[in-house]
Design a protein around this motif. Structure first.
Motif, PDB file in Angstrom:
ATOM      1  N   MET A 158       1.096  -0.693  -0.122  1.00  0.00           N
ATOM      2  CA  MET A 158      -0.099   0.048   0.049  1.00  0.00           C
ATOM      3  C   MET A 158       1.448   1.235  -0.112  1.00  0.00           C
ATOM      4  N   ASP A 159       0.530   1.797  -0.957  1.00  0.00           N
ATOM      5  CA  ASP A 159       1.032   3.096  -1.242  1.00  0.00           C
ATOM      6  C   ASP A 159       0.615   4.533  -0.723  1.00  0.00           C
ATOM      7  N   GLU A 160       0.065   5.267   0.213  1.00  0.00           N
ATOM      8  CA  GLU A 160      -0.251   5.858   1.105  1.00  0.00           C
ATOM      9  C   GLU A 160      -2.166   6.440   0.387  1.00  0.00           C
ATOM     10  N   PRO A 161      -2.089   5.490   0.410  1.00  0.00           N
ATOM     11  CA  PRO A 161      -3.167   4.935   0.200  1.00  0.00           C
ATOM     12  C   PRO A 161      -4.626   6.272   0.816  1.00  0.00           C
ATOM     13  N   PHE A 162      -4.778   6.617   1.869  1.00  0.00           N
ATOM     14  CA  PHE A 162      -6.112   7.263   2.891  1.00  0.00           C
ATOM     15  C   PHE A 162      -5.146   8.618   2.239  1.00  0.00           C
ATOM     16  N   SER A 163      -4.134   8.806   1.947  1.00  0.00           N
ATOM     17  CA  SER A 163      -3.751  10.517   1.830  1.00  0.00           C
ATOM     18  C   SER A 163      -4.874  11.529   1.251  1.00  0.00           C
ATOM     19  N   ASP A 164      -5.175  10.739   0.410  1.00  0.00           N
ATOM     20  CA  ASP A 164      -6.703  12.340   0.055  1.00  0.00           C
ATOM     21  C   ASP A 164      -8.131  12.118   0.626  1.00  0.00           C
ATOM     22  N   LEU A 165      -7.784  11.751   1.536  1.00  0.00           N
ATOM     23  CA  LEU A 165      -9.174  11.358   2.045  1.00  0.00           C
ATOM     24  C   LEU A 165      -9.214  11.769   3.217  1.00  0.00           C
ATOM     25  N   ASP A 166     -10.738  12.419   3.568  1.00  0.00           N
ATOM     26  CA  ASP A 166     -10.745  13.388   4.992  1.00  0.00           C
ATOM     27  C   ASP A 166     -10.460  12.658   6.476  1.00  0.00           C
ATOM     28  N   GLU A 167     -10.504  13.464   7.335  1.00  0.00           N
ATOM     29  CA  GLU A 167     -10.227  12.807   8.376  1.00  0.00           C
ATOM     30  C   GLU A 167     -10.909  11.913   8.795  1.00  0.00           C
ATOM     31  N   LEU A 168     -12.351  11.626   9.413  1.00  0.00           N
ATOM     32  CA  LEU A 168     -12.777  10.641   9.884  1.00  0.00           C
ATOM     33  C   LEU A 168     -12.776   9.429   8.940  1.00  0.00           C
ATOM     34  N   LEU A 169     -13.260   9.608   7.388  1.00  0.00           N
ATOM     35  CA  LEU A 169     -12.806   8.133   6.673  1.00  0.00           C
ATOM     36  C   LEU A 169     -11.595   7.279   6.754  1.00  0.00           C
ATOM     37  N   LYS A 170      -9.821   8.655   6.331  1.00  0.00           N
ATOM     38  CA  LYS A 170      -9.790   8.145   6.988  1.00  0.00           C
ATOM     39  C   LYS A 170      -9.363   6.915   7.924  1.00  0.00           C
ATOM     40  N   ARG A 171      -9.495   7.999   8.966  1.00  0.00           N
ATOM     41  CA  ARG A 171      -9.367   6.211  10.363  1.00  0.00           C
ATOM     42  C   ARG A 171      -9.995   5.474  10.232  1.00  0.00           C
ATOM     43  N   GLN A 172     -11.597   6.207   9.546  1.00  0.00           N
ATOM     44  CA  GLN A 172     -12.196   4.324   9.288  1.00  0.00           C
ATOM     45  C   GLN A 172     -11.254   3.283   8.748  1.00  0.00           C
ATOM     46  N   LEU A 173     -11.383   3.678   7.677  1.00  0.00           N
ATOM     47  CA  LEU A 173     -10.409   3.185   6.397  1.00  0.00           C
ATOM     48  C   LEU A 173      -8.943   2.203   7.052  1.00  0.00           C
ATOM     49  N   ARG A 174      -8.275   2.773   8.583  1.00  0.00           N
ATOM     50  CA  ARG A 174      -7.752   2.147   8.737  1.00  0.00           C
ATOM     51  C   ARG A 174      -7.584   1.035   9.389  1.00  0.00           C
ATOM     52  N   ALA A 175      -8.427   2.202  10.476  1.00  0.00           N
ATOM     53  CA  ALA A 175      -8.813   0.418  10.997  1.00  0.00           C
ATOM     54  C   ALA A 175      -9.182  -0.902  10.576  1.00  0.00           C
ATOM     55  N   GLU A 176     -10.117  -0.229   9.241  1.00  0.00           N
ATOM     56  CA  GLU A 176     -10.790  -1.392   8.838  1.00  0.00           C
ATOM     57  C   GLU A 176      -9.475  -2.282   8.343  1.00  0.00           C
ATOM     58  N   VAL A 177      -8.867  -1.689   7.458  1.00  0.00           N
ATOM     59  CA  VAL A 177      -7.591  -2.703   6.774  1.00  0.00           C
ATOM     60  C   VAL A 177      -6.956  -3.707   7.544  1.00  0.00           C
ATOM     61  N   VAL A 178      -6.392  -2.753   9.065  1.00  0.00           N
ATOM     62  CA  VAL A 178      -5.580  -3.274  10.149  1.00  0.00           C
ATOM     63  C   VAL A 178      -6.336  -4.713  10.422  1.00  0.00           C
ATOM     64  N   GLN A 179      -8.046  -4.549  10.815  1.00  0.00           N
ATOM     65  CA  GLN A 179      -8.489  -6.415  10.769  1.00  0.00           C
ATOM     66  C   GLN A 179      -8.815  -7.100   9.744  1.00  0.00           C
ATOM     67  N   LEU A 180      -8.745  -5.840   7.986  1.00  0.00           N
ATOM     68  CA  LEU A 180      -8.812  -7.319   7.398  1.00  0.00           C
ATOM     69  C   LEU A 180      -7.331  -7.924   7.391  1.00  0.00           C
ATOM     70  N   GLN A 181      -6.425  -7.155   7.448  1.00  0.00           N
ATOM     71  CA  GLN A 181      -5.108  -6.942   7.427  1.00  0.00           C
ATOM     72  C   GLN A 181      -4.342  -8.763   8.546  1.00  0.00           C
ATOM     73  N   GLN A 182      -5.139  -8.628   9.201  1.00  0.00           N
ATOM     74  CA  GLN A 182      -5.267  -9.914  10.690  1.00  0.00           C
ATOM     75  C   GLN A 182      -6.185 -11.125  10.134  1.00  0.00           C
ATOM     76  N   GLU A 183      -7.033 -10.498   9.902  1.00  0.00           N
ATOM     77  CA  GLU A 183      -8.395 -11.684   9.199  1.00  0.00           C
ATOM     78  C   GLU A 183      -7.520 -12.521   8.133  1.00  0.00           C
ATOM     79  N   PHE A 184      -6.779 -11.994   6.968  1.00  0.00           N
ATOM     80  CA  PHE A 184      -6.311 -12.112   6.127  1.00  0.00           C
ATOM     81  C   PHE A 184      -4.860 -13.276   6.536  1.00  0.00           C
ATOM     82  N   ALA A 185      -4.858 -13.181   7.143  1.00  0.00           N
ATOM     83  CA  ALA A 185      -2.948 -13.238   7.689  1.00  0.00           C
ATOM     84  C   ALA A 185      -1.838 -13.029   7.002  1.00  0.00           C
ATOM     85  N   VAL A 186      -2.399 -11.489   6.090  1.00  0.00           N
ATOM     86  CA  VAL A 186      -1.238 -11.437   4.820  1.00  0.00           C
ATOM     87  C   VAL A 186      -0.391 -10.028   4.877  1.00  0.00           C
TER      88      VAL A 186
END
Length: 367
Positions: A158-186
């Motif tokens: 992932m190359d700075e994929p959240f840089s153009d998002l507003d702060e609230l959405l950025k925080r939400q997606l960051r948390a979801e990406v962490v959850q996905l990474q843990q779920e898939f163990a990638v």
């Protein structure tokens, strides 16, 4: 999934050295964040892992297999770019399916099933049939994540994929990406210039500067024990307070004199200063380690200040102060404790000082 080993990676563009002898072991199933200022080499490192850049020197291996000279399509990777790189004339569904159709080894039922699963886990199944141009930035981000996950890659980049998002959405997606990474163990490598993002997402943090890795460790370790003055100044919000001081000794007592403030350290607190090779040192203390006193204490270190600005952040206030000679000092205190114009002292324990052997950014930690 795969362990990623980067060994002595150097990338030159003519006289410009983008990465300089970078070596990293990224564990299988970990989320590793590369962080640093613009031009530090983090994106070049990521693109080298992806096969989008050819190293001038060094090797890259997945699970012990050298893939340095393999083209991107022969590496089991997926990548989410800063600009997302979605096809605007396609629907979300067509974008997500594209990597599977490009491989030509999947039947249509298999593609449909994989796309549906990727859309569900990234929460974009409700708009997957719309054209990319009809989607909001956050929706496009979810489609890009689904496209990257649909192949179940060994390594997810992932190359700075959240840089153009507003702060609230950025925080939400960051948390979801962490959850996905843990779920898939990638195995995930994420690049960002945002140190707050790096601290909240990564299992491991790679701090880079001028093409070099200056510290590699877990976020708590990097925050609590920065290896160099650069790391101390770059990691942490609000930024760490810094005082450049001349070092002298009175017997076993170390005297650190900034020209305005004098800090005296003795006993165990002074011991690391015996290792100093420089006589002018950086003395740093984090805003979170400062507290307020109306009168100067006798048993703790203190800084006389006037409160200039208070910034409320929920239960805490960021308080920006100045010393009598105008040196800026920042503290983080309980909300409502201080107000503009108040005079007093910011106090701290010697155990919370960070000492560096010199005042340039490469100065190494002493304590």
């Amino acid at each position: 999934m795969a362990k990623v080993e980067i060994d002595s990676l150097t990338k030159r563009y003519g006289s410009i050295v983008a990465t300089d002898d970078v070596s990293l072991d990224i564990e299988d199933g970990s989320l590793t964040v590369l962080v640093g200022p613009s031009g530090c080499g983090k994106t070049t490192t990521l693109r080298s892992v992806a096969g989008l850049e050819s190293p001038t020197e060094g090797t890259i291996s997945f699970d012990g297999v050298d893939i340095t000279d393999r083209p991107p399509q022969e590496r089991d990777i997926s990548m989410v770019f800063q600009d997302l790189a979605l096809y605007p004339h396609m629907t979300g569904q067509e974008n997500v399916a594209f990597p599977l159709r490009a491989e030509k080894g999947y039947s249509e039922p298999e593609i449909e099933e994989a796309v549906q699963e990727a859309a569900e886990v990234t929460d974009c199944d409700g708009f997957i049939d719309k054209k990319i141009t009809e989607l909001s930035g956050g929706q496009q981000q979810r489609v890009a994540l689904a496209r990257a996950l649909v192949r179940r890659p060994e390594v997810f980049l992932m190359d700075e994929p959240f840089s153009d998002l507003d702060e609230l959405l950025k925080r939400q997606l960051r948390a979801e990406v962490v959850q996905l990474q843990q779920e898939f163990a990638v195995t995930m490598i994420h690049v960002t210039h945002d140190q707050e993002e790096a601290m909240t997402m990564g299992d491991d943090l790679v701090v880079m500067n001028r093409g070099n890795v200056v510290q590699f460790g877990n976020p708590d370790e990097v925050f609590s024990r920065p290896r160099t003055l650069f790391v101390a100044m770059f990691i942490g919000s609000p930024q760490i307070n810094r005082f450049d001081c001349d070092l002298s000794w009175d017997g076993d007592t170390a005297i650190l004199d900034s020209g305005e403030l004098v800090f005296e350290l003795s006993g165990e607190a002074a011991r690391p200063l015996r290792k100093a090779t420089e006589t002018r040192l950086a003395v740093c203390v984090r805003p979170q380690r400062l507290s307020w006193a109306e009168t100067e204490p006798e048993d703790r270190l203190s800084i006389p200040v006037t409160v200039n600005v208070t910034e409320k952040i929920g239960t805490e206030d960021i308080v920006r102060c100045t010393t009598p000679r105008g040196h800026d000092v920042t503290a983080e205190v309980n909300s409502g404790t201080l107000s503009e114009g108040m005079d007093g002292y910011l106090i701290f324990d010697p155990a919370n000082i960070h000492l560096f052997d010199g005042i340039d950014e490469e100065a190494e930690r002493l304590n």
